[in-house]
Design a protein around this motif. Structure first.
Motif, PDB file in Angstrom:
ATOM      1  N   TYR A  11      -0.920  -9.870  10.129  1.00 33.06           N
ATOM      2  CA  TYR A  11      -1.823 -10.500   9.426  1.00 33.06           C
ATOM      3  C   TYR A  11      -2.338 -11.726  10.096  1.00 33.06           C
ATOM      4  CZ  TYR A  11      -0.086  -8.156   5.313  1.00 33.06           C
ATOM      5  OH  TYR A  11       0.405  -7.145   4.491  1.00 33.06           O
ATOM      6  N   SER A  48       1.718   3.818   1.080  1.00 33.00           N
ATOM      7  CA  SER A  48       1.194   4.380  -0.184  1.00 33.00           C
ATOM      8  C   SER A  48      -0.344   4.455   0.289  1.00 33.00           C
ATOM      9  CB  SER A  48       1.228   3.396  -1.365  1.00 33.00           C
ATOM     10  OG  SER A  48       0.742   2.084  -1.040  1.00 33.00           O
ATOM     11  N   PHE A  50      -2.296   2.194   0.862  1.00 33.95           N
ATOM     12  CA  PHE A  50      -3.282   0.878   0.242  1.00 33.95           C
ATOM     13  C   PHE A  50      -3.606  -0.008   1.344  1.00 33.95           C
ATOM     14  CE2 PHE A  50      -3.232  -3.630  -1.273  1.00 33.95           C
ATOM     15  CZ  PHE A  50      -4.265  -3.471  -2.111  1.00 33.95           C
ATOM     16  N   MET A  51      -3.028   0.103   2.528  1.00 34.64           N
ATOM     17  CA  MET A  51      -3.465  -0.681   3.530  1.00 34.64           C
ATOM     18  C   MET A  51      -3.112  -0.131   5.056  1.00 34.64           C
ATOM     19  SD  MET A  51      -1.032  -3.910   4.057  1.00 34.64           S
ATOM     20  CE  MET A  51      -1.812  -5.077   2.797  1.00 34.64           C
ATOM     21  N   PRO A  52      -3.655  -0.169   6.092  1.00 34.47           N
ATOM     22  CA  PRO A  52      -3.654   0.424   7.247  1.00 34.47           C
ATOM     23  C   PRO A  52      -2.547  -0.415   8.156  1.00 34.47           C
ATOM     24  CG  PRO A  52      -5.700  -0.391   7.713  1.00 34.47           C
ATOM     25  CD  PRO A  52      -5.135  -0.667   6.189  1.00 34.47           C
ATOM     26  N   LYS A  73      -1.969  10.375  -0.870  1.00 33.10           N
ATOM     27  CA  LYS A  73      -2.110   9.775  -2.195  1.00 33.10           C
ATOM     28  C   LYS A  73      -1.929  10.955  -3.293  1.00 33.10           C
ATOM     29  CE  LYS A  73      -5.108   6.198  -0.535  1.00 33.10           C
ATOM     30  NZ  LYS A  73      -6.533   5.642  -0.526  1.00 33.10           N
ATOM     31  N   PRO A  84       0.400  -2.360 -11.965  1.00 32.34           N
ATOM     32  CA  PRO A  84      -0.835  -2.287 -12.058  1.00 32.34           C
ATOM     33  C   PRO A  84      -1.560  -1.777 -13.493  1.00 32.34           C
ATOM     34  CG  PRO A  84      -0.325  -0.461 -10.919  1.00 32.34           C
ATOM     35  CD  PRO A  84       0.879  -0.921 -11.423  1.00 32.34           C
TER      36      PRO A  84
ATOM     37  N   GLY B 100      -4.612  -6.818  -9.968  1.00 33.98           N
ATOM     38  CA  GLY B 100      -3.578  -5.908  -9.176  1.00 33.98           C
ATOM     39  C   GLY B 100      -3.967  -4.525  -9.404  1.00 33.98           C
ATOM     40  N   ILE B 102      -6.313  -3.043  -8.736  1.00 30.84           N
ATOM     41  CA  ILE B 102      -7.077  -2.281  -7.497  1.00 30.84           C
ATOM     42  C   ILE B 102      -6.109  -1.532  -6.744  1.00 30.84           C
ATOM     43  CG2 ILE B 102      -6.709  -4.201  -5.851  1.00 30.84           C
ATOM     44  CD1 ILE B 102     -10.124  -2.444  -6.323  1.00 30.84           C
ATOM     45  N   GLU B 103      -5.161  -2.013  -6.802  1.00 30.95           N
ATOM     46  CA  GLU B 103      -3.783  -1.311  -5.953  1.00 30.95           C
ATOM     47  C   GLU B 103      -3.504   0.186  -6.488  1.00 30.95           C
ATOM     48  OE1 GLU B 103       0.213  -3.060  -3.878  1.00 30.95           O
ATOM     49  OE2 GLU B 103      -0.679  -4.249  -5.430  1.00 30.95           O
ATOM     50  N   LEU B 104      -3.789   0.347  -7.890  1.00 32.71           N
ATOM     51  CA  LEU B 104      -3.726   1.631  -8.598  1.00 32.71           C
ATOM     52  C   LEU B 104      -4.795   2.427  -7.985  1.00 32.71           C
ATOM     53  CD1 LEU B 104      -2.464   3.645 -10.745  1.00 32.71           C
ATOM     54  CD2 LEU B 104      -3.998   2.376 -12.346  1.00 32.71           C
ATOM     55  N   LEU B 105      -5.907   1.844  -8.083  1.00 36.00           N
ATOM     56  CA  LEU B 105      -7.029   2.675  -7.697  1.00 36.00           C
ATOM     57  C   LEU B 105      -7.095   3.128  -6.313  1.00 36.00           C
ATOM     58  CD1 LEU B 105      -9.716   0.464  -9.577  1.00 36.00           C
ATOM     59  CD2 LEU B 105      -8.602   2.847 -10.355  1.00 36.00           C
ATOM     60  N   LEU B 106      -6.804   2.171  -5.631  1.00 38.32           N
ATOM     61  CA  LEU B 106      -6.748   2.670  -3.823  1.00 38.32           C
ATOM     62  C   LEU B 106      -5.703   3.369  -3.502  1.00 38.32           C
ATOM     63  CD1 LEU B 106      -8.048  -0.868  -2.499  1.00 38.32           C
ATOM     64  CD2 LEU B 106      -9.524   1.194  -3.069  1.00 38.32           C
ATOM     65  N   THR B 107      -4.564   3.646  -4.583  1.00 39.27           N
ATOM     66  CA  THR B 107      -3.391   4.324  -3.882  1.00 39.27           C
ATOM     67  C   THR B 107      -3.526   5.530  -4.822  1.00 39.27           C
ATOM     68  OG1 THR B 107      -2.046   3.587  -5.464  1.00 39.27           O
ATOM     69  CG2 THR B 107      -1.839   2.522  -3.271  1.00 39.27           C
ATOM     70  N   THR B 111     -11.894   8.519  -3.875  1.00 37.23           N
ATOM     71  CA  THR B 111     -12.714   7.941  -2.448  1.00 37.23           C
ATOM     72  C   THR B 111     -13.315   6.774  -3.192  1.00 37.23           C
ATOM     73  OG1 THR B 111     -14.679   9.129  -3.032  1.00 37.23           O
ATOM     74  CG2 THR B 111     -13.176  10.338  -1.575  1.00 37.23           C
ATOM     75  N   ARG B 256      -8.598  -3.363   2.606  1.00 36.75           N
ATOM     76  CA  ARG B 256      -7.437  -2.734   3.104  1.00 36.75           C
ATOM     77  C   ARG B 256      -7.006  -3.367   4.144  1.00 36.75           C
ATOM     78  NH1 ARG B 256      -7.413   2.929   1.334  1.00 36.75           N
ATOM     79  NH2 ARG B 256      -9.089   3.249  -0.316  1.00 36.75           N
ATOM     80  N   TRP B 257      -8.157  -3.891   5.102  1.00 37.89           N
ATOM     81  CA  TRP B 257      -7.891  -4.371   6.253  1.00 37.89           C
ATOM     82  C   TRP B 257      -7.555  -5.836   6.080  1.00 37.89           C
ATOM     83  CZ3 TRP B 257      -7.701  -1.234  10.522  1.00 37.89           C
ATOM     84  CH2 TRP B 257      -8.001   0.112  10.020  1.00 37.89           C
ATOM     85  N   GLY B 259      -6.193  -7.235   3.555  1.00 37.92           N
ATOM     86  CA  GLY B 259      -4.698  -7.023   3.146  1.00 37.92           C
ATOM     87  C   GLY B 259      -4.419  -8.229   2.115  1.00 37.92           C
TER      88      GLY B 259
END
Lengths: 312, 259
Positions: A11, A48, A50-52, A73, A84, B100, B102-107, B111, B256-257, B259
């Motif tokens: 980061y 998961s 969520f991030m690369p 996923k 969440p 938070g 968004i963490e559910l949606l993005l995992t 798309t 995502r990038w 973080g």
């Protein structure tokens, strides 16, 4: 089932995780252990999808999380550190929504939601607004959300946080029940939890992998020889001298209180001197009250590993 | 498609269990009704007056009262919507980020495009409900007069396109922050800026004026309310919306990038 190779994440210049590699077999429960800020959550977020990662690869069920995120996923259930939850939704409605976006067939949806609610014992609050639930219930709704689509892999970030002791035991039993059918990675900083639920432990500190082993092996590997605790009745004079003469005894720590002698005996590796200790104590006229092997707890191992790291 | 629908439904329900939808709808109907009455009363008064005058001085000047009312009414509706749109879009993504979820949606196997479209259509859905109920007011004109249908239909079409473009802008701004209030204020500011462009166009030189008035979100709507479905207007609104949705998509990707 899960292959992590040389994974790193930075980061803005600082490395959250640095070259981590480990593997989790199908049906295994892996404990992820580390102090706060060690990189547990970061690793789980990468797994998961969520991030690369900045570099390195992570594969779940043979699919790379970066190149095939949707395939990954579909196969994972993820409980983030903060569950969440939509506070304005009712538990059943929320779980039905999650079932839809996780791609559960409409015919199976109701049954899966019911099943997940029963497993996590939230059935009695099915019609309650999530915002009105206690932290413990919210955590369990979060868990239900992670398991309802029957994922092959479960990634649980501190699943027992905020639960009362009874609920902790229930959740641990639930997780233990997944062994064999599901692959589970769970993170925690509660050390006994790992010993109780996990088949293998990954210890990370400051983004680096410190150890990977079974809880039992870690304990015996790091225990440099046995430690024995003795309690005896009688006058302390001559006690130390008598025990020091026994071969295999490396170090003694003697203290006295209320007319009783407490003594920690450090033994040389691979030496079991309990028999000799007992006869020496009894032979010298002391009354032997207690004797037991002191095994190194996970806490001590953990401290040992993470402080060694700091020194080097 | 199924995923977009699931996101849409959840978002719609969340509008209606929170006070947002009720506050927006109530204020909108109150203001729209009030302005409709004002416009109607004023125009009727003016035309009666002018017809009296023309009767006295000869040379009748027929005035199309319903068309005039409709035009002013659509203008007012578009202005009220400027104030409502920030409230409708502020929570769409900012709240997901804050909670938070968004963490559910993005995992989940969704798309980003499905997520963005689901959110966008939910806000458009709320907007359509608002616009549909103004049919009560335009309906009054049909009950007591005989207005031309085409300018009213094209006006509504324009209003929907206009709404879509500004909602996509609000959605994008909501994706940039975790704070709903910040999202609302920035959205309102940017919308006002777009509005001012229209005023600036009035005082600018000819070539600048042409560019500015093409950029103005209000200018194109005026053409629609005159009964003209003009292609540049349709293209303008649709491409505005597409750009807004595209930027939202990129913004979620960048989450995502960062973080």
């Amino acid at each position: 089932m899960i292959e992590v190779d040389n994974l790193s994440k930075s980061y803005s210049g600082t490395r959250a995780i640095d070259g981590i590699s480990f593997r989790v077999e199908k049906g295994e429960i892996l404990g992820f252990l580390g102090p706060n800020g060690a990189g547990k959550t970061t690793t789980m977020r990468i797994l998961s999808g969520f991030m690369p990662a900045t570099s390195g690869t992570a594969r779940v069920a043979g699919f790379d999380v970066f190149t095939h995120p949707l395939e990954v996923k579909r196969r994972i259930g993820y409980l983030p550190e903060h569950p969440p939850l939509y506070h304005e939704m009712r538990v059943r409605d929320f779980l039905t929504f999650v079932a839809r976006i996780k791609g559960v067939d409409s015919q199976q949806r109701e049954a899966r939601v019911q099943e997940a609610m029963e497993l996590c014992s939230v059935t009695e609050v099915a019609g309650t607004l999530i915002g009105h639930l206690s932290k413990g219930y919210q955590q369990r709704v979060g868990l239900a959300q992670a398991i309802l689509h029957h994922p092959e892999v479960l990634i649980l970030d501190e699943p027992t946080i905020g639960l009362d002791p009874k609920q902790i035991i229930e959740v641990r039993n639930l997780i233990k029940g997944f062994a064999g059918t599901h692959t589970v990675i769970l993170s925690t900083h509660i050390l006994p939890e790992v010993g109780m639920t996990c088949q293998r432990v990954v210890i990370i500190n400051k983004g680096k992998l410190v150890a990977v082993d079974t809880p039992g092996n870690l304990t015996s590997r790091l225990a440099k020889g046995n430690k024995v605790f003795l309690e005896a009745e009688g006058a302390p004079s001559g006690f130390r001298e008598r025990l020091e003469r026994i071969p295999g005894v490396a170090q003694l720590q003697v203290s006295e209180s209320n007319g009783r002698i407490q003594c920690y005996v450090d033994c040389l590796p691979a030496a079991d001197v309990r028999k000799e200790l007992a006869s020496a104590v009894v032979g010298g006229g002391w009354g032997l009250l207690e004797m037991r092997i002191v095994s190194l707890s996970l806490e001590e191992i953990f401290l040992q590993l993470t402080t060694e790291e700091q020194i080097s | 498609m199924k995923n977009t629908w699931a996101i849409f439904q959840r978002e719609m329900r969340s509008y209606f269990v929170s006070p947002v939808a009720y506050v927006v709808l109530t204020i909108f109907f109150f203001l729209a009704g009030l302005f409709f009455y004002e416009i109607l009363a004023r125009i009727v008064e003016q035309t009666t007056l002018s017809s009296l005058q023309s009767g006295r001085f000869g040379g009748p000047q027929p005035v199309n009262v319903p068309a005039l009312v409709a035009r002013s009414f659509f203008g007012v509706l578009s202005t009220i919507l400027l104030f409502m749109i920030p409230m409708m879009t502020m929570g769409l993504l900012a709240e997901e980020k804050k909670r938070g979820t968004i963490e559910l949606l993005l995992t989940s196997p969704l798309t980003n495009a499905q997520l963005v479209l689901g959110k966008f259509f939910a806000s458009l859905g709320l907007g359509l409900i608002m616009i549909l109920v103004t049919g009560l007011m335009t309906g009054v004109m049909f009950a007591f007069g005989d207005p031309d249908l085409s300018p009213i239909l094209s006006g509504y079409l324009g209003l929907v396109l206009y709404l879509g473009s500004l909602l996509s802008l609000g959605l994008f701004i909501s994706s940039l922050t975790e704070n709903q209030i910040v999202a609302a204020v920035i959205t309102f500011g940017v919308i006002l800026l777009l509005w001012i462009v229209d005023i600036a166009a009035g005082s600018a030189g000819t070539s600048v004026k042409e560019v500015l008035s093409y950029l103005s979100v209000i200018q194109h709507l005026e053409d629609f309310t005159k009964g003209v479905v003009d292609l540049p207007g349709v293209v303008f609104y649709l491409s505005f919306t597409a750009v807004g949705l595209f930027l939202t998509h990129r913004s979620i990707e960048s989450l995502r990038w960062r973080g």
